[in-house]
Design an enzyme around this catalytic site. Sequence first.
Site, PDB file in Angstrom:
ATOM      1  CE1 TYR A 228      -3.736   2.698   0.708  1.00 53.78           C
ATOM      2  CE2 TYR A 228      -2.690   3.264   2.649  1.00 53.78           C
ATOM      3  CZ  TYR A 228      -3.247   3.984   1.310  1.00 53.78           C
ATOM      4  OH  TYR A 228      -4.119   4.514   2.258  1.00 53.78           O
TER       5      TYR A 228
ATOM      6  CG  ASP B  32       5.917   3.636   0.781  1.00 53.17           C
ATOM      7  OD1 ASP B  32       5.716   4.182   2.272  1.00 53.17           O
ATOM      8  OD2 ASP B  32       4.570   3.978   0.357  1.00 53.17           O
TER       9      ASP B  32
ATOM     10  CE  LYS C 223       0.851   4.444   8.478  1.00 56.69           C
ATOM     11  NZ  LYS C 223       1.031   4.180   7.216  1.00 56.69           N
TER      12      LYS C 223
END
Length: 433
Positions: A144, A239, A267
């Site tokens: 994702y 990522d 995050k």
Amino acid sequence: MNHQNSESLFERAKRVAPGGVHSPVRGFRGVGGSPVFMERANSAEIFDVDGNSYIDFCMSWGPLLFGHRDPEIEEAVLAALKRGWSYGTAEPYSLEFGELLTSKIPLLERVRFVSSGTEAVMSVIRLARAATGRNKILKFDGCYHGHVDALLVRAGSGLAEMATPDSAGISAQTAADTLVCPLDDEAAFETIMNAHGKEIAAVCIEPLPANNGLLPQSIEFLRKVADITKKNGALLVFDEVISGFRVALGGMTEQTGIKPDVLCFGKIIGGGFPVGAYGGSHEIMKWIAPEGPVYQAGTLSANPVSMCAGLAMLKKALREQPYKRLEEATKSFTAELTYLARDLPFESSMQSEASLFWMVCGKASSTPVRAIGQIPETQKAIYAKVFHACLEEGLYFAPSGYEVGFLSTAHTPQVLDQALSRAKRAFAKVKNS
Ligand SMILES: *Cc1c(COP(=O)(O)O)cnc(C)c1O
């Protein structure tokens, strides 16, 4: 447990927001029932609007490495607020943060702050297309990268590498520019790269896929991906939105020794505030405006409050080096959970990497599970049962069987012992239900 207030808030919420929430997984569709509305949190504990408290293993989906309301981060944020919360111009806080990042992460010669992980990845795709003069992007099925059109695709049912949109509203044209490869499959990757390698601008991977279950990749696979990507002149994008500052200060880049061309963060980098970042060598980042022709901007980018939160987080991580301790705590916690789960009326296992963990619900076709095709078909149904039983005992796990759990330093041995006794009661209830 009484959830009356949560339930009535959810009824109201459905009248103002799609599905009553502002990010889909919060709607509890993955586990059924009605979401619990949380009103405050402290350390490893989170409190709902009905006065129930839970040990939190969702941790805002990862950013809270030191738990809720870490005093150092709170102090930095309050001090920042008192100076003003948005200047819309150059300020020293992002400079200090940028200097810290570029000095600690050697691959990061230049960094650009944005406001989310999605935004980081989205900008990197534009950058990769500009820097290579190519259009296609390769992603891995089960990774994702935020809700970027180009990457919100999955493997189609036809030709192996052809993508189909994973959301309504993504044009077939956009999907056609993305190729999809299974994880943990060197041969498939080689085949796709042999056929399309020279058209591909970027190969984008979560080096520790953790958004569709926890699907650790072998170092050999990651090395192969890196080698072939570079041979074809495509940019290798790691990522690290979820793995960055989580598995180690330098993320999977440090863990594997692999050198991606571009890194994406989110995050933890914002300490629980909206921050994303991307970066790489000066050679590549000089494409970005105003130094270069790739436009990318943000009204609230490098917001001073968020910058101070992230800076406080990173300084604390540097000073305390919590990684080894967190990994050991997670290993023993998941080993204990595995032991308790032997009584459940179905097969299950735990996968963990650093301070991330995931329960495989059912019989896995391979251990560890490394690709989405290996996730048991019973994952969703079994997880829903375990989730609700745990919730009622005061354990807040992610409300989806495809999301991982996180430990923070606030999950002390005492907290984890308490969590295990709650899990024991929860599992007994599942067994007897
Ligand atoms: C969470 C996540 C994103 C998206 O970040 P947002 O801040 O939610 O937009 C992208 N990539 C990975 C690997 C993630 O874990």
